[in-house]
Motif scaffolding. Structure first.
Motif, PDB file in Angstrom:
ATOM      1  N   THR A 391       6.255   3.456   1.660  1.00  0.00           N
ATOM      2  CA  THR A 391       5.009   2.822   1.211  1.00  0.00           C
ATOM      3  C   THR A 391       4.322   1.999   2.310  1.00  0.00           C
ATOM      4  N   TRP A 392       5.125   1.212   3.010  1.00  0.00           N
ATOM      5  CA  TRP A 392       4.552   0.344   4.050  1.00  0.00           C
ATOM      6  C   TRP A 392       3.802   1.168   5.097  1.00  0.00           C
ATOM      7  N   GLY A 393       4.415   2.266   5.518  1.00  0.00           N
ATOM      8  CA  GLY A 393       3.808   3.127   6.538  1.00  0.00           C
ATOM      9  C   GLY A 393       2.507   3.738   6.042  1.00  0.00           C
ATOM     10  N   VAL A 394       2.556   4.244   4.816  1.00  0.00           N
ATOM     11  CA  VAL A 394       1.375   4.874   4.225  1.00  0.00           C
ATOM     12  C   VAL A 394       0.244   3.851   4.088  1.00  0.00           C
ATOM     13  N   TRP A 395       0.632   2.699   3.603  1.00  0.00           N
ATOM     14  CA  TRP A 395      -0.373   1.656   3.340  1.00  0.00           C
ATOM     15  C   TRP A 395      -1.021   1.177   4.644  1.00  0.00           C
ATOM     16  N   THR A 396      -0.157   0.800   5.636  1.00  0.00           N
ATOM     17  CA  THR A 396      -0.734   0.246   6.866  1.00  0.00           C
ATOM     18  C   THR A 396      -1.577   1.287   7.614  1.00  0.00           C
ATOM     19  N   LYS A 397      -1.219   2.543   7.427  1.00  0.00           N
ATOM     20  CA  LYS A 397      -2.025   3.601   8.071  1.00  0.00           C
ATOM     21  C   LYS A 397      -3.426   3.606   7.449  1.00  0.00           C
ATOM     22  N   ALA A 398      -3.438   3.513   6.134  1.00  0.00           N
ATOM     23  CA  ALA A 398      -4.729   3.505   5.429  1.00  0.00           C
ATOM     24  C   ALA A 398      -5.534   2.260   5.822  1.00  0.00           C
ATOM     25  N   VAL A 399      -4.838   1.115   5.889  1.00  0.00           N
ATOM     26  CA  VAL A 399      -5.535  -0.127   6.235  1.00  0.00           C
ATOM     27  C   VAL A 399      -6.105  -0.027   7.654  1.00  0.00           C
ATOM     28  N   LYS A 400      -5.313   0.553   8.522  1.00  0.00           N
ATOM     29  CA  LYS A 400      -5.746   0.715   9.917  1.00  0.00           C
ATOM     30  C   LYS A 400      -7.013   1.575   9.994  1.00  0.00           C
ATOM     31  N   GLU A 401      -6.979   2.678   9.264  1.00  0.00           N
ATOM     32  CA  GLU A 401      -8.130   3.587   9.299  1.00  0.00           C
ATOM     33  C   GLU A 401      -9.382   2.929   8.746  1.00  0.00           C
ATOM     34  N   THR A 402      -9.228   2.165   7.694  1.00  0.00           N
ATOM     35  CA  THR A 402     -10.382   1.544   7.062  1.00  0.00           C
ATOM     36  C   THR A 402     -10.925   0.367   7.859  1.00  0.00           C
ATOM     37  N   THR A 403      -9.999  -0.469   8.366  1.00  0.00           N
ATOM     38  CA  THR A 403     -10.454  -1.719   8.998  1.00  0.00           C
ATOM     39  C   THR A 403     -10.567  -1.596  10.507  1.00  0.00           C
ATOM     40  N   GLY A 404      -9.954  -0.588  11.075  1.00  0.00           N
ATOM     41  CA  GLY A 404      -9.972  -0.452  12.529  1.00  0.00           C
ATOM     42  C   GLY A 404      -8.999  -1.389  13.229  1.00  0.00           C
ATOM     43  N   ARG A 405      -8.228  -2.193  12.479  1.00  0.00           N
ATOM     44  CA  ARG A 405      -7.259  -3.089  13.136  1.00  0.00           C
ATOM     45  C   ARG A 405      -6.008  -2.317  13.504  1.00  0.00           C
ATOM     46  N   LYS A 406      -5.328  -2.811  14.539  1.00  0.00           N
ATOM     47  CA  LYS A 406      -4.058  -2.170  14.881  1.00  0.00           C
ATOM     48  C   LYS A 406      -3.078  -3.191  15.467  1.00  0.00           C
ATOM     49  N   GLY A 407      -1.849  -2.723  15.694  1.00  0.00           N
ATOM     50  CA  GLY A 407      -0.822  -3.584  16.308  1.00  0.00           C
ATOM     51  C   GLY A 407      -0.620  -4.871  15.535  1.00  0.00           C
ATOM     52  N   LYS A 408      -0.433  -5.945  16.329  1.00  0.00           N
ATOM     53  CA  LYS A 408      -0.118  -7.241  15.730  1.00  0.00           C
ATOM     54  C   LYS A 408      -1.236  -7.729  14.800  1.00  0.00           C
ATOM     55  N   GLY A 409      -2.477  -7.434  15.187  1.00  0.00           N
ATOM     56  CA  GLY A 409      -3.622  -7.860  14.385  1.00  0.00           C
ATOM     57  C   GLY A 409      -3.645  -7.210  13.014  1.00  0.00           C
ATOM     58  N   LEU A 410      -2.980  -6.095  12.921  1.00  0.00           N
ATOM     59  CA  LEU A 410      -2.886  -5.386  11.646  1.00  0.00           C
ATOM     60  C   LEU A 410      -1.688  -5.895  10.836  1.00  0.00           C
ATOM     61  N   PHE A 411      -0.524  -5.892  11.522  1.00  0.00           N
ATOM     62  CA  PHE A 411       0.718  -6.178  10.790  1.00  0.00           C
ATOM     63  C   PHE A 411       0.954  -7.654  10.453  1.00  0.00           C
ATOM     64  N   MET A 412       0.632  -8.530  11.429  1.00  0.00           N
ATOM     65  CA  MET A 412       0.974  -9.934  11.221  1.00  0.00           C
ATOM     66  C   MET A 412       0.266 -10.559  10.017  1.00  0.00           C
ATOM     67  N   PRO A 413      -1.059 -10.352   9.866  1.00  0.00           N
ATOM     68  CA  PRO A 413      -1.711 -10.952   8.688  1.00  0.00           C
ATOM     69  C   PRO A 413      -1.125 -10.420   7.382  1.00  0.00           C
ATOM     70  N   LEU A 414      -0.720  -9.162   7.378  1.00  0.00           N
ATOM     71  CA  LEU A 414      -0.140  -8.589   6.154  1.00  0.00           C
ATOM     72  C   LEU A 414       1.211  -9.243   5.865  1.00  0.00           C
ATOM     73  N   ARG A 415       2.029  -9.361   6.923  1.00  0.00           N
ATOM     74  CA  ARG A 415       3.336 -10.006   6.760  1.00  0.00           C
ATOM     75  C   ARG A 415       3.159 -11.437   6.241  1.00  0.00           C
ATOM     76  N   LYS A 416       2.229 -12.174   6.867  1.00  0.00           N
ATOM     77  CA  LYS A 416       2.031 -13.575   6.476  1.00  0.00           C
ATOM     78  C   LYS A 416       1.505 -13.689   5.043  1.00  0.00           C
ATOM     79  N   ALA A 417       0.634 -12.758   4.685  1.00  0.00           N
ATOM     80  CA  ALA A 417       0.084 -12.810   3.321  1.00  0.00           C
ATOM     81  C   ALA A 417       1.161 -12.493   2.291  1.00  0.00           C
TER      82      ALA A 417
END
Ligand code: GLU
Length: 441
Positions: A391-417
Motif C-alpha cells: 500500500t505504501w508504495g502504491v500510495w506514495t507513487k500516486a502522491v508523487k505523480e499528482t504533487t510532483g514531490r519526490k524523495g525526502k520532500g515526499l516521504f518525510m511530511p507523510l511520515r510526520k503526519a
C-alpha cells in the motif's frame, strides 16, 4: 574433572560485580564439561536470609546459569568443626582474646612506627592460667590460624605469578568467640571436600587466597587453581562498590536488559577480546577464555547494556517475545506483522507499548505549514483498504505523480503526519498496522 563453584553469601542480591564471578565459574565448568556448584555461604546466621537464597537462584535461572548442585555451608558445620580440631591438634590453631578496641590500638601503634599492621601473636605467649582468666572475664576467644612465615606463591589464572610474604599478613581468625565458623575455613573445607579444581573470584580475595593455601596444605587437601578478576569501576574509573546496590540483576531486569546482552558483555568486559553479542549460551561458552582477562580495573557502564539488548531483540522471532507482544495489547492476528515492524525500533520490550499505541490510536499529526495542502492532497489519494505491504508504495507513487514531490520532500511530511515523528519504523510495514487510517481506508 573440572569443578567450579559460585559461592555467594545470601546477604543481598546478585549485582554486576558478583555476576562476573558466577559467569566465569559457570563458563569454565561448561567449557570443560565439568561441574558447576552453587554454594550458599551462609555461616553467618544473622546476616544470611532465606529470601536472598531464593533471589540468587531466581537471578541465576533468569540468566540461564544452571548449576549442577547446591551446597549450603550451614549444613556442613560439623565438617568445619572437624577441620578446626585437626588444626588444633597440629598446633596451628590458637585462641586469642584481644577486644576489637585493643586490636585497633595495636594497629595504630604499628602504623605510627611505620610497621605493617599485622597481628603480633601476643596470644601465643599466654599460659593456660592466663587464658582461663581471660575466658572467665571476656568469654571464649577467637581462634586464629598460625601462618607459616614464608612466601606463599601461586600462578594465578589472571594475575600471573603471585608471591605474598606470609609475615605481612595477620593470622586469620577462623572461628569467632561465639563459635561462628568464618568463611575462610569453611570455604577451604568445602573446596577440598567437593573437589573444586578452579576458583575464580574478585581480586579483593587475593590475601584470603594466600592464607587459604596454607590452610589447605595444613589440612592435607589439594589446592585448586586460583584466578582473581579485577574489580569493576564506573565508566570514569570511579569505585563502584557503593553503587553496586543499584546494579542488582533484578534492577537491570526491571529496566528491560536482556540476559544475553548482560552475559555477552560480562563474558568479555576486561578481556583483550572485543565485546560481541552472542546468540546463545553455547556461543558464549565457546568464545570464553579466562586467560584473556587482565589485572587492570574493569570499567563498566550500564548504558552499554542497552544497545546490546536492542540488537539481541532484533534477532528474535515472534515466538520468543510473544508474551511481551500480547502484554503490549497487540491482538493475536496482528502480532506477526507488528513484531516485524517494531523489532528494529525498540531498545527494550517496554518500548513495544508505545508503538502499539501509535498503531491503535494514531498520533497527533505533525504537519508543517508548507505541507498542509500537500497532506490534504495525499490523504485524498489513500488507496481503498485493506492495507498491505504494497500500500505504501502504491500510495506514495500516486502522491508523487499528482504533487510532483519526490524523495525526502515526499516521504518525510507523510511520515510526520502519520506518526507525529521524524524517525521510526519502515512506513511500508507500519501503514498496514495503523488502525485509524485502516478504519478510514
Ligand atoms: N562468600 C564469598 C564471597 O561472596 C565467596 C568468595 C569465594 O568465592 O571464595 O565473597
Amino acid at each position: 574433572m573440572t569443578t567450579t563453584r559460585f559461592a555467594p553469601s545470601p546477604t543481598g542480591y546478585i549485582h554486576v560485580g558478583n555476576l562476573r564471578t558466577a559467569l566465569m565459574n559457570y563458563l569454565i565448568a561448561r567449557k570443560a564439561g565439568g561441574t558447576f556448584i552453587l554454594r550458599i555461604d551462609d555461616t553467618d546466621p544473622e546476616r544470611s536470609k532465606e529470601e536472598y537464597v531464593d533471589a540468587i537462584k531466581q537471578d541465576l535461572e533468569w540468566l540461564g546459569l544452571q548449576w549442577d548442585r547446591v551446597e549450603r555451608q550451614s549444613d556442613r558445620l560439623d565438617r568445619y568443626a572437624e577441620a578446626a580440631d585437626k588444626l588444633r591438634e597440629m598446633g596451628r590453631f590458637y585462641e586469642a582474646f584481644e577486644t576489637p578496641t585493643e586490636l585497633d590500638l595495636k594497629r595504630k601503634k604499628q602504623l605510627n612506627m611505620g610497621k605493617p599492621p599485622v597481628y603480633d601473636r601476643a596470644a601465643l605467649n599466654l599460659s593456660e592460667a592466663e587464658k582461663e582468666a581471660l575466658r572467665a572475664e571476656r568469654g571464649n576467644g577467637v581462634w586464629r590460624f598460625k601462618l607459616d612465615h614464608e612466601r606463599i606463591e601461586w600462578n594465578d589464572g589472571i594475575l600471573g605469578d603471585i608471591s605474598i610474604d606470609a609475615s605481612s599478613v595477620s593470622d586469620p581468625v577462623l572461628i569467632r568467640g561465639d563459635g561462628q565458623v568464618l568463611y575462610t575455613i569453611a570455604s577451604v573445607v568445602d573446596d577440598t571436600e567437593m573437589g573444586v579444581t578452579e576458583v575464580v573470584r574478585g581480586s579483593d580475595h587475593v590475601t584470603n587466597t594466600a592464607t587459604q593455601i596454607q590452610i589447605i596444605e595444613a589440612l592435607g587437601g589439594a589446592c585448586p587453581r586460583f584466578a582473581h578478576h579485577s574489580l569493576l569501576t564506573g565508566p570514569q574509573g570511579e569505585a563502584l562498590s557503593k553503587r553496586l546496590g543499584t546494579l542488582a540483576l533484578r534492577d537491570l531486569r526491571e529496566q528491560g536488559v536482556q540476559p544475553m546482552a548482560l552475559l555477552s558483555l560480562m563474558a568479555r568486559l576486561g578481556s583483550s577480546d572485543p565485546v560481541e553479542l552472542r546468540s546463545d549460551m553455547a556461543e558464549l561458552i565457546d568464545g570464553f577464555d579466562i586467560g584473556r582477562f587482565g589485572a587492570a580495573p574493569t570499567k563498566f557502564d550500564v548504558q552499554d547494556l542497552f544497545p546490546l539488548t536492542a540488537k539481541h531483540l532484533q534477532s528474535l522471532p515472534l515466538a520468543d517475545v510473544a508474551d511481551a507482544v500480547t502484554d503490549a495489547g497487540v491482538p493475536a492476528d496482528m502480532a506477526e506483522p507488528f513484531w516485524a515492524m517494531a523489532r528494529e525500533n525498540i531498545t527494550t520490550l517496554a518500548d513495544l507499548q508505545g508503538w502499539w499505541e501509535l498503531c491503535r490510536d494514531g498520533a497527533e499529526p505533525l504537519i508543517d505549514e508548507d505541507d498542509r495542502d500537500f497532506i490534504t492532497e495525499a490523504v485524498a489519494l489513500l488507496p481503498e483498504g485493506p492495507f498491505d505491504g504494497e500500500t505504501w508504495g502504491v500510495w506514495t507513487k500516486a502522491v508523487k505523480e499528482t504533487t510532483g514531490r519526490k524523495g525526502k520532500g515526499l516521504f518525510m511530511p507523510l511520515r510526520k503526519a502519520l506518526t507525529g515523528m521524524e524517525r521510526g519504523p519502515e512506513m511500508a510495514a507500519l501503514l498496514p498496522l495503523l488502525q485509524v487510517i485502516r478504519a478510514r481506508g
